[in-house]
Design a protein around this motif. Structure first.
Motif, mmCIF file in Angstrom:
data_model
loop_
_atom_site.group_PDB
_atom_site.id
_atom_site.type_symbol
_atom_site.label_atom_id
_atom_site.label_comp_id
_atom_site.label_asym_id
_atom_site.label_seq_id
_atom_site.Cartn_x
_atom_site.Cartn_y
_atom_site.Cartn_z
ATOM 1 N N LYS A 75 69.314 18.523 71.206
ATOM 2 C CA LYS A 75 68.436 18.087 72.292
ATOM 3 C C LYS A 75 68.670 19.027 73.454
ATOM 4 N N SER A 76 67.601 19.659 73.913
ATOM 5 C CA SER A 76 67.706 20.626 74.989
ATOM 6 C C SER A 76 67.784 19.935 76.344
ATOM 7 N N THR A 77 68.679 20.448 77.183
ATOM 8 C CA THR A 77 68.758 19.988 78.571
ATOM 9 C C THR A 77 68.176 21.037 79.505
ATOM 10 N N GLY A 78 67.668 22.117 78.948
ATOM 11 C CA GLY A 78 67.151 23.217 79.746
ATOM 12 C C GLY A 78 68.153 24.345 79.895
ATOM 13 N N ILE A 79 69.452 24.036 79.940
ATOM 14 C CA ILE A 79 70.470 25.085 80.040
ATOM 15 C C ILE A 79 71.368 25.138 78.811
ATOM 16 N N GLN A 80 71.289 24.110 77.970
ATOM 17 C CA GLN A 80 72.075 24.083 76.742
ATOM 18 C C GLN A 80 71.425 23.105 75.771
ATOM 19 N N HIS A 81 71.880 23.151 74.528
ATOM 20 C CA HIS A 81 71.448 22.190 73.515
ATOM 21 C C HIS A 81 72.633 21.285 73.213
ATOM 22 N N ASN A 82 72.481 20.000 73.426
ATOM 23 C CA ASN A 82 73.510 19.033 73.060
ATOM 24 C C ASN A 82 73.340 18.711 71.582
ATOM 25 N N LEU A 83 74.435 18.674 70.859
ATOM 26 C CA LEU A 83 74.402 18.528 69.405
ATOM 27 C C LEU A 83 75.165 17.291 68.960
ATOM 28 N N SER A 84 74.738 16.734 67.834
ATOM 29 C CA SER A 84 75.493 15.672 67.176
ATOM 30 C C SER A 84 75.203 15.760 65.692
ATOM 31 N N GLY A 85 76.206 15.429 64.879
ATOM 32 C CA GLY A 85 76.008 15.521 63.447
ATOM 33 C C GLY A 85 77.057 14.764 62.661
ATOM 34 N N LYS A 86 76.821 14.712 61.351
ATOM 35 C CA LYS A 86 77.725 14.060 60.406
ATOM 36 C C LYS A 86 77.867 14.946 59.188
ATOM 37 N N ALA A 87 79.003 14.809 58.512
ATOM 38 C CA ALA A 87 79.228 15.554 57.276
ATOM 39 C C ALA A 87 80.215 14.780 56.422
ATOM 40 N N THR A 88 80.133 14.978 55.113
ATOM 41 C CA THR A 88 81.112 14.446 54.176
ATOM 42 C C THR A 88 81.858 15.637 53.608
ATOM 43 N N ILE A 89 83.172 15.665 53.828
ATOM 44 C CA ILE A 89 83.996 16.776 53.373
ATOM 45 C C ILE A 89 85.114 16.217 52.515
ATOM 46 N N ARG A 90 85.116 16.631 51.248
ATOM 47 C CA ARG A 90 86.123 16.158 50.285
ATOM 48 C C ARG A 90 86.216 14.634 50.280
ATOM 49 N N GLY A 91 85.048 13.988 50.376
ATOM 50 C CA GLY A 91 84.967 12.538 50.310
ATOM 51 C C GLY A 91 85.239 11.805 51.606
ATOM 52 N N HIS A 92 85.512 12.522 52.676
ATOM 53 C CA HIS A 92 85.810 11.896 53.967
ATOM 54 C C HIS A 92 84.639 12.089 54.924
ATOM 55 N N GLU A 93 84.367 11.050 55.700
ATOM 56 C CA GLU A 93 83.255 11.086 56.646
ATOM 57 C C GLU A 93 83.708 11.696 57.973
ATOM 58 N N TYR A 94 82.927 12.643 58.465
ATOM 59 C CA TYR A 94 83.201 13.287 59.747
ATOM 60 C C TYR A 94 82.015 13.086 60.679
ATOM 61 N N GLN A 95 82.290 12.901 61.945
ATOM 62 C CA GLN A 95 81.281 12.893 62.995
ATOM 63 C C GLN A 95 81.697 13.943 64.014
ATOM 64 N N TRP A 96 80.711 14.592 64.605
ATOM 65 C CA TRP A 96 81.038 15.569 65.627
ATOM 66 C C TRP A 96 79.953 15.637 66.677
ATOM 67 N N ILE A 97 80.336 16.097 67.857
ATOM 68 C CA ILE A 97 79.419 16.359 68.951
ATOM 69 C C ILE A 97 79.728 17.752 69.470
ATOM 70 N N GLY A 98 78.748 18.366 70.083
ATOM 71 C CA GLY A 98 78.997 19.698 70.603
ATOM 72 C C GLY A 98 77.854 20.188 71.444
ATOM 73 N N LEU A 99 77.881 21.498 71.675
ATOM 74 C CA LEU A 99 76.805 22.108 72.420
ATOM 75 C C LEU A 99 76.605 23.548 71.998
ATOM 76 N N MET A 100 75.380 23.982 72.167
ATOM 77 C CA MET A 100 74.972 25.348 71.924
ATOM 78 C C MET A 100 74.527 25.883 73.287
ATOM 79 N N LYS A 101 75.267 26.845 73.793
ATOM 80 C CA LYS A 101 74.954 27.403 75.108
ATOM 81 C C LYS A 101 75.124 28.900 75.035
ATOM 82 N N GLY A 102 74.057 29.624 75.292
ATOM 83 C CA GLY A 102 74.110 31.076 75.162
ATOM 84 C C GLY A 102 74.466 31.449 73.738
ATOM 85 N N ALA A 103 75.499 32.272 73.576
ATOM 86 C CA ALA A 103 75.928 32.718 72.246
ATOM 87 C C ALA A 103 77.063 31.869 71.689
#
Length: 125
Positions: A75-103
């Motif tokens: 989701k863009s805020t105009g200066i960065q993209h706020n991120l959220s996601g989920k993944a299953t790794i080796r049978g374990h559930e992961y949640q994460w948050i982050g951001l994409m800003k510039g490079a």
């Protein structure tokens, strides 16, 4: 001063425009705070026109290679993209948050078995 303002506004506009089908690659390091381990991490992700990304993460954990698929939303805020996601790794559930800003792609993660940490990756050209 007005030239600086114009450059800043154009930079923010360009950042907020993620093109559908765009593929981006980042590389850097992750850190697991539970075991105080770290290792290399690479992410190759492709976006759609709704801010959804499909990504492949590859890296090393205590010398063992890993690879997993993840989806995340931006989701863009105009200066960065706020991120959220989920993944299953080796049978374990992961949640994460982050951001994409510039490079930079950065995030914090936690799993249902107590793994937690962060990563900071820089875009490859």
């Amino acid at each position: 001063m007005s030239r600086f303002m114009l450059i800043a506004v154009l930079g923010m506009f360009c950042l907020s425009q993620v093109r559908a089908g765009e593929t981006r690659t980042w590389e850097g390091k992750w850190n697991n705070r539970k075991y105080n381990t770290t290792g290399p991490l690479k992410c190759v992700a492709t976006s759609d026109d709704k801010g959804n990304w499909k990504a492949t993460f590859t890296g090393l954990f205590k010398g063992d290679p890993f690879k997993y698929e993840a989806t995340f939303q931006s989701k863009s805020t105009g200066i960065q993209h706020n991120l959220s996601g989920k993944a299953t790794i080796r049978g374990h559930e992961y949640q994460w948050i982050g951001l994409m800003k510039g490079a930079t792609l950065s995030g914090k993660y936690k799993s249902n078995i107590g793994y937690y940490g962060e990563f900071v990756l820089k875009e490859k050209e």
